[in-house]
Design a protein around this motif. Structure first.
Motif, PDB file in Angstrom:
ATOM      1  N   GLU B  95       0.838  -1.209   0.000  1.00 50.38           N
ATOM      2  CA  GLU B  95       0.000   0.000   0.000  1.00 50.38           C
ATOM      3  C   GLU B  95       0.870   1.255   0.000  1.00 50.38           C
ATOM      4  OE1 GLU B  95      -2.587  -0.354   3.381  1.00 50.38           O
ATOM      5  OE2 GLU B  95      -3.357  -2.279   2.637  1.00 50.38           O
ATOM      6  N   HIS B  96       1.899   1.245   0.859  1.00 43.15           N
ATOM      7  CA  HIS B  96       2.803   2.399   0.926  1.00 43.15           C
ATOM      8  C   HIS B  96       3.470   2.664  -0.423  1.00 43.15           C
ATOM      9  CE1 HIS B  96       2.941   4.004   4.965  1.00 43.15           C
ATOM     10  NE2 HIS B  96       2.844   2.786   5.463  1.00 43.15           N
ATOM     11  N   GLN B  99       1.058   4.387  -2.697  1.00 38.21           N
ATOM     12  CA  GLN B  99       0.837   5.783  -2.291  1.00 38.21           C
ATOM     13  C   GLN B  99       2.027   6.672  -2.657  1.00 38.21           C
ATOM     14  OE1 GLN B  99       0.159   5.262   1.866  1.00 38.21           O
ATOM     15  NE2 GLN B  99      -1.824   4.255   1.566  1.00 38.21           N
TER      16      GLN B  99
END
Lengths: 230, 113
Positions: B95-96, B99
């Motif tokens: 997820e990071h 992003q």
């Protein structure tokens, strides 16, 4: 002569002051400190300089304490809370013992055929003496302990001071009530319920005072944290 | 040759700490000192973390279940806490990455496009 192991031990004691960091957390930081020291060995520094540089790189103990406080806030409060409780119990104990001195003094006064005025005077001496003894003993003890444990000392002193002030303030209330209790005082049995409910009254005050102190200190800390540091 | 450390804003350091640590641990378990050394190495010495501040970050990541720790003695006989990525940590890293890739893309477009 600089002794590195002793310096590390002292550094550990500073970190563990007031239980902010657990033993495991300090172990981890110590391994890190020793890694930095190994790393610095190639530099032309004395053993003492190496230790100072390594400890500085790891961070100031107070700053580290603050960082750890954010993740385990209860650790910071455990020890001061413990001392606040000790302070409350100590004040309660001293006053309970002195409260017993009231009926005993009355018995002696009756034997010596002293007037009721003497008995009242004795009761006032005891009511005022209790808080003073509790407070004075805490102050004396704090002179030894407080330097390395400022939060605990503050918590303990506030609890005892508030309890003592409440007790002193309650003398005008307790005085007439005591006089009423003495009306039914039986000289032959020496029985009196006075000390029982007086103690209960003080216990009530102490609980309210302790909670008040904790809430106040927490509020202040919270407010201090709102002020952005430059 | 090591470059001078760059003074980054606190918020940026805080925001990038978790993805950076997750990325380093994705390559295998490690401990505090080695993680910091790796950060220094990857940034060519320009990223300098306050050493002791890494542990509260690791502790928080542990609480989130992204990493797990095991205490073992190292070869030098030093008691160390080794951190390892969990499946949840691996997902979090994914997820990071998305992003940060998005931020990188948008910033590049805004500045250059």
């Amino acid at each position: 002569m600089f002794n590195q192991d002793r310096a590390v031990q002292k550094w550990r004691t500073t970190l563990s002051s007031e239980g902010r960091l657990t033993v495991e957390q300090i172990d981890e930081l110590e391994a890190h400190l020793r890694d930095i020291i190994d790393d610095l060995e190639t530099a032309a520094l004395t053993e003492e300089e190496t230790f100072v540089v390594a400890a500085h790189r790891l961070g100031h103990p107070a700053q580290l304490g603050e960082e750890y406080e954010k993740i385990t806030p209860f650790n910071t409060w455990r020890v001061p809370l413990f001392w606040a409780t000790v302070g409350a119990a100590w004040t309660l104990g001293v006053e309970a013992i002195l409260d017993l001195a009231v009926p005993l003094g009355t018995l002696v006064a009756a034997r010596l055929h002293l007037s009721l005025g003497w008995m009242k005077a004795w009761a006032v001496v005891v009511s005022v003496g209790g808080p003073i003894i509790a407070l004075a003993s805490v102050v004396a003890w704090m002179r030894v302990y407080s330097a390395s444990h400022p939060r605990s000392a503050k918590a303990l002193f506030s609890t005892v001071a508030v309890a003592a002030l409440l007790r002193l303030g309650s003398v005008p209330v307790i005085g007439p009530l005591s006089a009423a209790a003495w009306k039914g005082f039986d000289l032959r049995t020496g029985r009196s319920f006075q000390s029982v409910w007086q103690t209960a009254l003080v216990a009530g005050f102490l609980i309210v005072a302790s909670v008040g102190v904790v809430v106040l200190v927490r509020f202040r800390e919270h407010r201090n944290r709102q002020i952005p540091s430059s | 040759m090591r470059a001078e450390p760059i003074d980054l804003p606190k918020d940026l350091v805080a925001a990038s700490a978790v993805p950076l640590v997750l990325g380093i641990l994705a390559r295998g378990e490690s401990y505090g000192y080695a993680i910091l050394s790796r950060v220094r190495e990857l940034s060519g010495g320009r990223l300098e973390w306050k050493e002791g501040m890494l542990y509260p970050v690791l502790h928080r990541m542990e609480q989130h279940g992204w990493i797990v720790a095991s205490v073992r003695d190292s070869d030098e006989g030093r008691r160390r806490r080794y951190y390892r990525l969990t499946p949840a940590g691996r997902r979090c890293l994914g997820e990071h990455r998305q992003q940060w890739a998005l931020m990188n893309h948008v910033l590049n477009l805004a500045w250059e496009g």
